[in-house]
Scaffold this motif. Structure first.
Motif, mmCIF file in Angstrom:
data_model
loop_
_atom_site.group_PDB
_atom_site.id
_atom_site.type_symbol
_atom_site.label_atom_id
_atom_site.label_comp_id
_atom_site.label_asym_id
_atom_site.label_seq_id
_atom_site.Cartn_x
_atom_site.Cartn_y
_atom_site.Cartn_z
ATOM 1 N N ILE A 260 26.892 -13.683 2.357
ATOM 2 C CA ILE A 260 27.544 -13.530 3.633
ATOM 3 C C ILE A 260 28.863 -13.792 3.563
ATOM 4 O O ILE A 260 29.570 -14.727 3.057
ATOM 5 C CB ILE A 260 26.853 -14.784 4.653
ATOM 6 C CG1 ILE A 260 25.477 -15.034 4.533
ATOM 7 C CG2 ILE A 260 27.324 -14.578 6.148
ATOM 8 C CD1 ILE A 260 24.942 -16.161 5.096
ATOM 9 N N PHE B 121 30.845 -14.777 11.397
ATOM 10 C CA PHE B 121 30.082 -14.560 10.213
ATOM 11 C C PHE B 121 29.542 -13.057 10.327
ATOM 12 O O PHE B 121 29.314 -12.560 11.352
ATOM 13 C CB PHE B 121 28.804 -15.315 9.790
ATOM 14 C CG PHE B 121 29.391 -16.659 9.226
ATOM 15 C CD1 PHE B 121 29.699 -17.805 10.235
ATOM 16 C CD2 PHE B 121 29.363 -16.693 7.879
ATOM 17 C CE1 PHE B 121 29.981 -18.946 9.658
ATOM 18 C CE2 PHE B 121 29.454 -18.115 7.360
ATOM 19 C CZ PHE B 121 29.946 -18.895 8.132
ATOM 20 N N GLY B 122 29.502 -12.404 9.070
ATOM 21 C CA GLY B 122 28.714 -10.911 9.174
ATOM 22 C C GLY B 122 27.144 -11.256 8.955
ATOM 23 O O GLY B 122 26.782 -12.465 9.284
ATOM 24 N N SER B 123 26.426 -10.354 9.218
ATOM 25 C CA SER B 123 25.267 -10.421 9.348
ATOM 26 C C SER B 123 24.527 -10.727 8.164
ATOM 27 O O SER B 123 23.158 -11.010 7.907
ATOM 28 C CB SER B 123 24.429 -9.074 9.837
ATOM 29 O OG SER B 123 24.765 -8.148 9.011
ATOM 30 N N GLY B 124 25.148 -10.468 6.725
ATOM 31 C CA GLY B 124 24.723 -11.021 5.418
ATOM 32 C C GLY B 124 23.958 -9.776 4.779
ATOM 33 O O GLY B 124 23.654 -8.881 5.279
#
Lengths: 112, 115
Positions: free
Chosen positions: B93, B106-109
């Motif tokens: 992430i 955060f990005g979506s991973g």
């Protein structure tokens, strides 16, 4: 001693009740505090940030910070089943690139 | 609000190959980006911090030659897992923060599976 500590849970509360999540930290110079919610298999999403002692309210969520005692808590009022997730406490030290340290998270289960 | 896009969301690769993960800030300039790894039922572990235009700062125990990080612009950072092995399988992430230094987004991973 871990830098940021949380009870792993699970914490089970009935729907409509208040859920209380706690977090303690070891670095006294910490200045920024965050609560993130993470659903299984998803990335964390920010719920609350708090920087000064006292309470901060946002809808059903209230963050409480006590720097003297080095703890920060999150209260969720009128808990809903959709609140069931893992809640991560994060603590940052302002300065430089502001590294943030995460706790291991508390799993919350809201029972319908 | 701030949006961070991360791609791919899932990737399966063969052992020994390299995988590149992209992290983009869509509506703000990300002066700092963080890369985390999360194993099942564990917390986020910071791997490295990158500031635009400079070399990444790696956490202790993270191999900089294995996890290559590039932050060439204010909106894009990439993580390349080189010579991936099954033990590298994890949830990666990214998160990004602007110059004001407020909470990271955060990005979506990316779920990486190395077979």
């Amino acid at each position: 001693q871990k830098e940021v500590e949380q009870n792993s849970g699970p914490l089970s509360v009935p729907e409509g009740a208040i859920a209380s999540l706690n977090c303690t930290y070891s670095d006294r110079v910490s200045q920024s505090f965050f609560w993130y919610r993470q659903y299984s298999g998803k990335s964390p999403e920010l719920i609350m940030s708090i920087y000064s002692n006292g309470d901060k309210e946002d809808g059903r969520f209230t963050a409480q910070l006590n720097k003297a005692s080095q703890y920060v808590s999150l209260l969720i009022r009128d808990s809903q089943p959709s609140d069931s997730a893992t809640y991560l406490c994060a603590v940052g030290v302002t300065g430089g690139y502001q590294k943030v340290t995460f706790g291991t998270g508390t799993k919350l289960q809201v029972i319908p | 609000g701030a949006v961070v896009s991360q791609h791919p969301s899932r990737v399966i690769c063969k052992s020994g190959t390299s995988v590149k993960i992209e992290c983009r800030s869509l509506d703000f300039q990300a002066t700092t980006m963080f890369w985390y790894r999360q194993f099942p039922k564990q917390s986020l572990m910071l791997m490295a911090t990158s500031n635009e235009g400079s070399k990444a700062t790696y956490e202790q125990g993270v191999e900089k030659d294995k996890f290559l990080i590039n932050h060439a612009s204010l909106t894009l950072s990439t993580l390349t897992v080189t010579s991936a092995h099954p033990e590298d399988s994890s949830f990666y992430i990214c998160s990004a923060r602007d110059e004001r230094g407020t909470a990271s987004t955060f990005g979506s991973g990316t779920r990486l599976t190395v077979v």
